[in-house]
Design a protein around this motif. Structure first.
Motif, PDB file in Angstrom:
ATOM      1  N   GLN A  85       1.987 -16.101  13.237  1.00  0.00           N
ATOM      2  CA  GLN A  85       2.116 -16.639  11.873  1.00  0.00           C
ATOM      3  C   GLN A  85       0.750 -16.758  11.210  1.00  0.00           C
ATOM      4  N   ARG A  86      -0.229 -17.191  11.976  1.00  0.00           N
ATOM      5  CA  ARG A  86      -1.579 -17.342  11.407  1.00  0.00           C
ATOM      6  C   ARG A  86      -2.168 -15.995  11.015  1.00  0.00           C
ATOM      7  N   LEU A  87      -1.852 -14.970  11.786  1.00  0.00           N
ATOM      8  CA  LEU A  87      -2.348 -13.627  11.449  1.00  0.00           C
ATOM      9  C   LEU A  87      -1.743 -13.155  10.109  1.00  0.00           C
ATOM     10  N   GLU A  88      -0.445 -13.291   9.976  1.00  0.00           N
ATOM     11  CA  GLU A  88       0.227 -12.829   8.749  1.00  0.00           C
ATOM     12  C   GLU A  88      -0.309 -13.562   7.522  1.00  0.00           C
ATOM     13  N   ARG A  89      -0.481 -14.862   7.677  1.00  0.00           N
ATOM     14  CA  ARG A  89      -0.998 -15.701   6.605  1.00  0.00           C
ATOM     15  C   ARG A  89      -2.428 -15.292   6.230  1.00  0.00           C
ATOM     16  N   ALA A  95     -12.746   3.351  -6.637  1.00  0.00           N
ATOM     17  CA  ALA A  95     -12.465   2.244  -7.516  1.00  0.00           C
ATOM     18  C   ALA A  95     -11.142   2.364  -8.251  1.00  0.00           C
ATOM     19  N   ALA A  96     -10.313   3.385  -7.924  1.00  0.00           N
ATOM     20  CA  ALA A  96      -8.963   3.353  -8.467  1.00  0.00           C
ATOM     21  C   ALA A  96      -8.236   2.168  -7.840  1.00  0.00           C
ATOM     22  N   GLY A  97      -8.564   1.861  -6.607  1.00  0.00           N
ATOM     23  CA  GLY A  97      -8.190   0.569  -6.008  1.00  0.00           C
ATOM     24  C   GLY A  97      -9.347  -0.378  -6.291  1.00  0.00           C
ATOM     25  N   GLN A  98      -9.056  -1.620  -6.630  1.00  0.00           N
ATOM     26  CA  GLN A  98     -10.133  -2.501  -7.113  1.00  0.00           C
ATOM     27  C   GLN A  98     -10.937  -3.160  -6.007  1.00  0.00           C
ATOM     28  N   SER A  99     -10.404  -3.152  -4.781  1.00  0.00           N
ATOM     29  CA  SER A  99     -11.062  -3.925  -3.726  1.00  0.00           C
ATOM     30  C   SER A  99     -11.157  -3.125  -2.436  1.00  0.00           C
ATOM     31  N   GLU A 100     -12.240  -3.362  -1.697  1.00  0.00           N
ATOM     32  CA  GLU A 100     -12.400  -2.691  -0.407  1.00  0.00           C
ATOM     33  C   GLU A 100     -11.609  -3.389   0.704  1.00  0.00           C
ATOM     34  N   SER A 101     -10.898  -4.459   0.354  1.00  0.00           N
ATOM     35  CA  SER A 101     -10.184  -5.224   1.388  1.00  0.00           C
ATOM     36  C   SER A 101      -8.970  -4.470   1.923  1.00  0.00           C
ATOM     37  N   ILE A 102      -8.983  -4.192   3.201  1.00  0.00           N
ATOM     38  CA  ILE A 102      -7.809  -3.550   3.807  1.00  0.00           C
ATOM     39  C   ILE A 102      -6.724  -4.602   4.083  1.00  0.00           C
ATOM     40  N   PHE A 103      -7.095  -5.883   4.146  1.00  0.00           N
ATOM     41  CA  PHE A 103      -6.061  -6.935   4.192  1.00  0.00           C
ATOM     42  C   PHE A 103      -5.215  -6.830   2.913  1.00  0.00           C
ATOM     43  N   ARG A 104      -5.914  -6.686   1.791  1.00  0.00           N
ATOM     44  CA  ARG A 104      -5.208  -6.569   0.515  1.00  0.00           C
ATOM     45  C   ARG A 104      -4.328  -5.306   0.504  1.00  0.00           C
ATOM     46  N   ALA A 105      -4.856  -4.223   1.051  1.00  0.00           N
ATOM     47  CA  ALA A 105      -4.079  -2.975   1.091  1.00  0.00           C
ATOM     48  C   ALA A 105      -2.800  -3.147   1.925  1.00  0.00           C
ATOM     49  N   MET A 106      -2.908  -3.923   3.005  1.00  0.00           N
ATOM     50  CA  MET A 106      -1.701  -4.177   3.823  1.00  0.00           C
ATOM     51  C   MET A 106      -0.648  -4.900   2.990  1.00  0.00           C
ATOM     52  N   THR A 107      -1.082  -5.946   2.313  1.00  0.00           N
ATOM     53  CA  THR A 107      -0.139  -6.727   1.495  1.00  0.00           C
ATOM     54  C   THR A 107       0.449  -5.857   0.396  1.00  0.00           C
ATOM     55  N   CYS A 117      15.523   3.560   1.828  1.00  0.00           N
ATOM     56  CA  CYS A 117      14.133   3.498   2.328  1.00  0.00           C
ATOM     57  C   CYS A 117      13.732   2.027   2.446  1.00  0.00           C
ATOM     58  N   LYS A 118      13.930   1.472   3.628  1.00  0.00           N
ATOM     59  CA  LYS A 118      13.734   0.023   3.862  1.00  0.00           C
ATOM     60  C   LYS A 118      12.285  -0.404   3.597  1.00  0.00           C
ATOM     61  N   PRO A 119      12.080  -1.670   3.226  1.00  0.00           N
ATOM     62  CA  PRO A 119      10.701  -2.145   3.036  1.00  0.00           C
ATOM     63  C   PRO A 119       9.874  -2.046   4.322  1.00  0.00           C
ATOM     64  N   LEU A 120       8.582  -1.896   4.166  1.00  0.00           N
ATOM     65  CA  LEU A 120       7.680  -1.922   5.327  1.00  0.00           C
ATOM     66  C   LEU A 120       7.636  -3.339   5.885  1.00  0.00           C
ATOM     67  N   THR A 121       7.480  -3.436   7.180  1.00  0.00           N
ATOM     68  CA  THR A 121       7.311  -4.756   7.810  1.00  0.00           C
ATOM     69  C   THR A 121       5.820  -5.054   7.960  1.00  0.00           C
ATOM     70  N   PHE A 122       5.528  -6.307   8.271  1.00  0.00           N
ATOM     71  CA  PHE A 122       4.131  -6.678   8.521  1.00  0.00           C
ATOM     72  C   PHE A 122       3.586  -5.890   9.718  1.00  0.00           C
ATOM     73  N   GLU A 123       4.450  -5.697  10.730  1.00  0.00           N
ATOM     74  CA  GLU A 123       4.017  -4.932  11.914  1.00  0.00           C
ATOM     75  C   GLU A 123       3.573  -3.523  11.516  1.00  0.00           C
ATOM     76  N   GLU A 124       4.354  -2.900  10.619  1.00  0.00           N
ATOM     77  CA  GLU A 124       4.021  -1.533  10.200  1.00  0.00           C
ATOM     78  C   GLU A 124       2.717  -1.495   9.401  1.00  0.00           C
ATOM     79  N   LYS A 171       4.141   0.914  15.815  1.00  0.00           N
ATOM     80  CA  LYS A 171       4.396   0.407  14.465  1.00  0.00           C
ATOM     81  C   LYS A 171       5.393  -0.746  14.425  1.00  0.00           C
ATOM     82  N   SER A 172       6.063  -1.022  15.540  1.00  0.00           N
ATOM     83  CA  SER A 172       6.962  -2.173  15.485  1.00  0.00           C
ATOM     84  C   SER A 172       6.559  -3.344  16.378  1.00  0.00           C
ATOM     85  N   GLU A 173       5.389  -3.258  17.013  1.00  0.00           N
ATOM     86  CA  GLU A 173       5.021  -4.375  17.903  1.00  0.00           C
ATOM     87  C   GLU A 173       3.552  -4.785  17.814  1.00  0.00           C
TER      88      GLU A 173
END
Ligand code: GUN
Ligand code: FE
Length: 432
Positions: free
Chosen positions: A398-402, A317-329, A346-353, A16-18
């Motif tokens: 960086q391109r992955l996160e974007r 459909a309680a979540g509006q989109s099937e995008s798991i990219f969106r779920a990560m964000t 309770c610290k914020p989640l990181t992109f890695e997590e 979860k951290s790498e």
């Protein structure tokens, strides 16, 4: 095509951290599994067919641990309600239509096609309580090339008469018939026991389903501690249960006897969290759903820190989109609000997590899935980010996160592989 080589900018989660990044490298797949990633292709793999994706990104396929196929038809509509009213006014009304197989075919064909186009390679899917429509959904999912668990829903109370199953006996009998008619029918589509949630299931039904689970060795999926009103209702229906999850645990539906996914866990009390950890329950975190139905914010950072298994769910459909990219964000963003407004410890989640939950974390439910480490089943998606231009030099990381934050998956992915098989839904390429 289970033996091949993919070339491109390769990223995957090891924990979860790498996130490991291999620019301009070769990913070797033998018998559907990753054997390694190399800067130079070793001699012994030079005879394999090679797909050169140039400067594109190659990442593990997304894992959706919680989605409702029949609700896909009304995604993005009717959101201004809380859970219990939303079920009665939206979800149950739509799900009742699946007694009509023609409607089910139209609706599920759309769902299956969109899932095929998405970045998701594996999913755990709720159907409805209808046996025939559920088998139809399984047939359609099998044809997508995705690997999925699909559940015929069990519900024998607290629903309108045109959706509610007649009684515990007929619910259990239909479930067994569904299991029998699907025995050995699929290679990629597996049944999962799906008691909807405790308010939908009488004690008698849960008891019968326990027998079904034992006989057929099924995993389990359901909902847990999503909404305060729901939890109060469960307390009144199951006065003997110590907490919501204990109600499931009494029947062997809470991780110990069977691999189990519980969606939400927004309001889980201390004892419930301890039991989830002890029993190895998978939490499906569904942040979009939790926002749309004003359910709250699940303390996911805490769950991860405690070693609880967590993956992401779209909960369409309680979540509006099937995008798991969106779920990560969404997961990252709601965790920042939780930290700022609810609990500063309770610290914020990181992109890695978030990336971990979307891939290796959820993938564990399917076995060695969700990473490109040696021996993992090769699920991959290929992303072309040239449609979101940039003037500066960017690293692959960086391109992955974007790509995730800008929902590149919704603009179309270039290619998709599931357990070493290409899913023919995306832009085509030429094999060399
Ligand atoms: N709890 C019981 N059924 C449902 C459902 O369909 N969606 C959500 N979000 N929660 C549920
Ligand atoms: Fe759900």
């Amino acid at each position: 095509m289970k033996n091949f080589v993919l070339k491109g900018n390769i990223c995957y989660s090891v924990n979860k951290s790498e996130i490991k990044v291999f620019p301009d490298s070769y990913l070797v797949c033998i018998e559907g599994k990753t054997v390694g990633i190399f800067e130079e292709l070793p001699q012994q793999y030079k005879e394999l067919s090679l797909v050169d994706y140039g400067d594109k990104l190659i990442i593990p396929g997304m894992i959706d641990l919680h989605i409702h196929a029949p609700q896909y038809a009304f995604r993005g509509m009717g959101m201004d309600l809380e859970l219990m009213e939303w079920l009665q006014q939206q979800a149950f009304v739509e799900e009742a239509k699946y007694s009509d197989l023609d409607y089910a075919r139209d609706a599920y064909s759309i769902f299956a096609k969109q899932m095929q186009k998405s970045a998701t390679t594996r999913a755990c899917i709720f159907a409805t309580r209808h046996r025939k429509a559920t088998t139809l959904l399984m047939d359609l999912m099998e044809d997508t090339g995705l690997i999925t668990y699909v559940g015929k829903v069990n519900m024998d109370r607290e629903a309108p008469q045109n959706l509610c199953e007649k009684d515990a006996d007929s619910s259990a009998t239909e479930t067994m018939e569904w299991l029998e008619e699907n025995r050995s029918r699929y290679t990629r589509t597996m049944p999962i026991l799906t008691p909807r949630f405790l308010p939908s299931c009488t004690n008698e039904l849960l008891e019968k389903l326990q027998g079904v689970r034992e006989e057929y060795h099924l995993p389990v999926q359901s909902h847990l501690s999503e909404n305060p009103e729901e939890i109060t209702f469960v307390k009144s229906l199951f006065p003997d249960a110590g907490f919501y999850g204990d109600g499931y645990d009494k029947y062997g539906f809470f991780g110990k006897e069977a691999k189990t996914i519980m969606a939400h866990c927004v309001w889980s009390e201390e004892e419930e969290v301890v039991r989830m950890k002890q029993n190895g329950v998978f939490v499906a975190h569904c942040p979009a759903s939790n926002m749309n139905l004003s359910s709250g914010i699940a303390p996911i950072k805490r769950y991860l820190d405690e070693g609880i298994k967590v993956g992401l769910g779209s909960d369409v459909a309680a979540g509006q989109s099937e995008s798991i990219f969106r779920a990560m964000t969404d997961a990252i963003q709601v965790s920042k609000l939780y930290w700022r407004h609810v609990d500063s410890s309770c610290k914020p989640l990181t992109f890695e997590e978030a990336f971990y939950m979307a891939t290796k974390g959820g993938g564990e439910f399917f076995g060695n899935v969700g990473s490109f480490e040696e021996g993992y089943e090769l699920d991959a998606i290929v992303l072309d980010d040239t449609c979101i231009p940039y003037p500066q030099e960017l690293s692959v990381r960086q391109r992955l996160e974007r790509a995730v934050y800008l929902s590149l998956d919704l603009m179309g992915i270039c290619a998709k592989y599931v357990a070493g098989e290409e899913v023919k839904c995306c832009r085509t390429h030429v094999l060399t």
